[in-house]
Design an enzyme around this catalytic site. Structure first.
Site, PDB file in Angstrom:
ATOM      1  N   LYS A 208      30.835  96.267 -77.383  1.00 33.30           N
ATOM      2  CA  LYS A 208      31.077  97.707 -77.224  1.00 33.30           C
ATOM      3  C   LYS A 208      29.930  98.526 -77.802  1.00 33.30           C
ATOM      4  CE  LYS A 208      34.470 101.291 -78.419  1.00 33.30           C
ATOM      5  NZ  LYS A 208      35.766 101.550 -79.069  1.00 33.30           N
ATOM      6  N   GLU A 214      26.428  89.055 -84.426  1.00 26.94           N
ATOM      7  CA  GLU A 214      26.610  87.739 -83.819  1.00 26.94           C
ATOM      8  C   GLU A 214      26.233  87.766 -82.343  1.00 26.94           C
ATOM      9  OE1 GLU A 214      29.776  88.099 -87.096  1.00 26.94           O
ATOM     10  OE2 GLU A 214      28.906  89.388 -85.550  1.00 26.94           O
ATOM     11  N   GLY A 269      38.156  97.455 -79.313  1.00 25.50           N
ATOM     12  CA  GLY A 269      37.640  96.134 -78.964  1.00 25.50           C
ATOM     13  C   GLY A 269      38.724  95.122 -78.667  1.00 25.50           C
ATOM     14  N   ARG A 270      39.759  95.087 -79.491  1.00 24.45           N
ATOM     15  CA  ARG A 270      40.815  94.096 -79.307  1.00 24.45           C
ATOM     16  C   ARG A 270      41.788  94.482 -78.190  1.00 24.45           C
ATOM     17  NH1 ARG A 270      40.841  96.573 -83.965  1.00 24.45           N
ATOM     18  NH2 ARG A 270      42.579  97.817 -84.753  1.00 24.45           N
ATOM     19  N   GLU A 355      44.144  92.572 -87.406  1.00 24.41           N
ATOM     20  CA  GLU A 355      43.091  93.575 -87.456  1.00 24.41           C
ATOM     21  C   GLU A 355      43.689  94.965 -87.267  1.00 24.41           C
ATOM     22  OE1 GLU A 355      38.884  92.687 -86.215  1.00 24.41           O
ATOM     23  OE2 GLU A 355      39.421  94.102 -84.628  1.00 24.41           O
ATOM     24  N   HIS A 386      54.905  67.971 -83.840  1.00 28.01           N
ATOM     25  CA  HIS A 386      54.472  66.731 -84.466  1.00 28.01           C
ATOM     26  C   HIS A 386      53.431  66.975 -85.550  1.00 28.01           C
ATOM     27  CE1 HIS A 386      56.541  63.943 -81.667  1.00 28.01           C
ATOM     28  NE2 HIS A 386      56.459  64.981 -80.854  1.00 28.01           N
ATOM     29  N   LYS A 510      30.357  93.063 -92.976  1.00 24.11           N
ATOM     30  CA  LYS A 510      29.091  93.156 -92.237  1.00 24.11           C
ATOM     31  C   LYS A 510      27.982  93.739 -93.116  1.00 24.11           C
ATOM     32  CE  LYS A 510      31.227  93.872 -87.688  1.00 24.11           C
ATOM     33  NZ  LYS A 510      31.380  94.827 -86.562  1.00 24.11           N
TER      34      LYS A 510
END
Length: 546
Positions: A208, A214, A269-270, A355, A386, A510
């Protein structure tokens, strides 16, 4: 949007008293009291999704008080404010309009005097035209070959949402191979490069802000790596694309203006998979299926916007979660999709929940005295049974769970799906009732206590679950399911009086990371670090010979 301390409401005080009355009641007693409990505590969304919330430690009085809490916190007003485009993201002075991205009406939604629906429709046309050209083989790479592979470079919402949807809808996948690079760990990008042919691969830089370290670090590496091997200036124009809000940054990076797909500041963003950020989804399943995904989420939006609180699925689920988090003091909730395609769904919801609502400052700028987001985790069934289900049945933790399954499988292999479904049902029944009672007059274990000792087989039950059954996992039903959880999270944020649409805690890490990164290449280390951080930096520099 009202800023109300939920603990000061009349309903909250009544819920505290009600909790004392109900906390020790067993699940079996709720069912014995109400013979129609299943039908009384279940809801349909069209003929696509069915919610059974009968296996919860609640009764009519619990729900009455929870709905009263929602009304005292002016939930309905807040829902209207979001859909109208009011700037409910106060800390960033932004509207929250991921719902506009899937809006099917021809109405205008105005933000800062701009009709955003016109922009959205224009971008969708561009996405449709481009995706069709890639899928049909009309778009050629720098050597004239059609595209076979797509690499999405993004992190957070620019990765988790698109990845979850492409995995969940893998049954609808076309011939294109979709890859994801998110982590700044160099191993991830190197491994992806081993699987692709540069002549037939396009890269989507999905950020965005177009500044996420990253994403831009991986994009820089890929840009240089590709140029060194192709020695072709045209490569970048034919193979690199940007999905972003910051157009200037994308242009400065070298992306051709026709290769930029836009989304906007009012798209979190999410919540961005519905936008150009979801281009990898479109390329994976085709634009028609993407439209169906949007339509399913739109119909859930309409349900959320217009349905009364008592029959509103996101509202009911949100209130039940608040009940457990703040009155039973649970710390965690689990999500279990009983479908391999949906294996990435719990990880996607981790970001959406934590978040959004992992906050400790309320909308009045004060530290909260109540619990906000639980820890969200989970995995696909029956693998989970399991590994960690032992803790759910006999451990000391109290973990409410959502179980999700399609009634109709895309892959009918022998009687596999019936066995999967029987496990799904067995787990919710066993968690609710344990093995210390008669169920339908059939005793599971005749003796739990003998010689004043409790059997190691003892499972106490009384563990709450929601069962969410989809008719089938389709683009439409998945869109509705994702929107359901988005709205559930929104409701919790409103009632708990926090801002759900910022993530300032993420920003702190950050800033600190940038400072540490710069110190790796300096002779003297920043003296403001604590002794632990400084010591680890020194050891790293020694071992890596920096």
């Amino acid at each position: 949007m009202k800023n109300i301390n939920p603990t000061k409401t009349f309903a909250w005080q009544q819920l505290k008293n009600h909790f004392i009355d109900i906390k020790n009641i067993q699940m079996k007693d709720f069912f014995n009291i109400d013979k129609e409990r299943f039908s009384n505590y279940s809801l349909f969304f069209e003929d696509e999704i069915f919610l059974d919330f009968s296996k919860n430690r609640i009764n009519y009085e619990t729900l009455r008080l929870l709905f009263m809490l929602a009304r005292e916190c002016y939930l309905s007003n807040a829902i209207q404010s979001m859909f109208l485009g009011d700037k409910i993201n106060k800390t960033e002075n932004r509207s929250v309009l991921h719902t506009a991205l899937r809006n099917q009406l021809n109405n205008n939604i105005v933000v800062d005097n701009i009709n955003i629906m016109a922009m959205i429709k224009e971008e969708l046309k561009k996405i449709k035209k481009f995706s069709n050209s890639i899928i049909n083989g009309d778009w050629k790479g720098y050597t004239g070959k059609s595209i076979s592979d797509v690499v999405n470079i993004g992190i957070g919402g620019s990765h988790l949402g698109p990845y979850m949807v492409t995995e969940s809808l893998k049954y609808y996948k076309n011939h294109l191979n979709i890859h994801y690079v998110s982590n700044i760990d160099g191993t991830e990008v190197v491994e992806v490069l081993k699987r692709i042919n540069l002549e037939t691969t396009i890269f989507l830089i999905n950020s965005k802000s177009f500044s996420t370290i990253e994403t831009i670090s991986n994009a820089d590496y890929l840009k240089n790596w590709c140029f060194l091997r192709t020695k072709c200036k045209e490569y970048f124009t034919r193979h690199f694309f940007a999905l972003c809000e910051n157009i200037t940054a994308a242009l400065n990076f070298g992306i051709h203006d026709k290769n930029i797909f836009k989304f906007w500041k009012w798209v979190g963003g999410r919540y961005s998979l519905w936008s150009a950020s979801g281009l990898s989804i479109v390329l994976s399943i085709g634009f028609k299926n993407f439209e169906s995904l949007l339509y399913g989420s739109y119909m859930m939006d309409q349900h959320f916007l217009h349905q009364e609180l008592s029959h509103n699925i996101p509202v009911v689920l949100a209130l039940i979660s608040i009940w457990y988090t703040n009155f039973f003091n649970i710390e965690t909730e689990a999500i279990f999709p009983y479908d391999t395609y949906m294996h990435a769904f719990p990880e996607y919801l981790q970001q959406s929940y934590m978040e959004s609502n992992g906050k400790s400052i309320d909308r009045n700028g004060k530290l909260v005295t109540w619990k906000t987001s639980p820890i969200i985790w989970g995995h696909s069934g029956t693998n989970s049974q399991h590994s960690f289900f032992q803790l759910l049945h006999q451990g000391t933790m109290f973990v409410p769970c959502d179980f999700i399954i399609p009634a109709i499988s895309h892959n009918s292999v022998n009687d596999h799906h019936e066995k999967l479904l029987s496990n799904f049902l067995a787990q919710t029944q066993s968690l609710a009732f344990g093995n210390n009672i008669d169920i339908n007059s059939k005793t599971i274990f005749n003796s739990i206590i003998s010689n004043n000792k409790i059997s190691y087989k003892y499972c106490p039950g009384n563990k709450p679950t929601n069962s969410i059954m989809l008719k089938k996992i389709t683009p439409y039903s998945l869109g509705a399911l994702v929107a359901l959880y988005e709205h559930k999270i929104f409701v919790q944020g409103i009632i708990l009086n926090i801002f759900s649409f910022d993530q300032w805690g993420v920003e702190l890490g950050k800033l600190v990371a940038n400072s540490i990164f710069n110190d790796f290449f300096k002779k003297n280390i920043n003296n403001s670090y604590d002794s632990s951080t400084e010591g680890l930096v020194r050891i790293y520099k020694k071992w890596s010979n920096i």
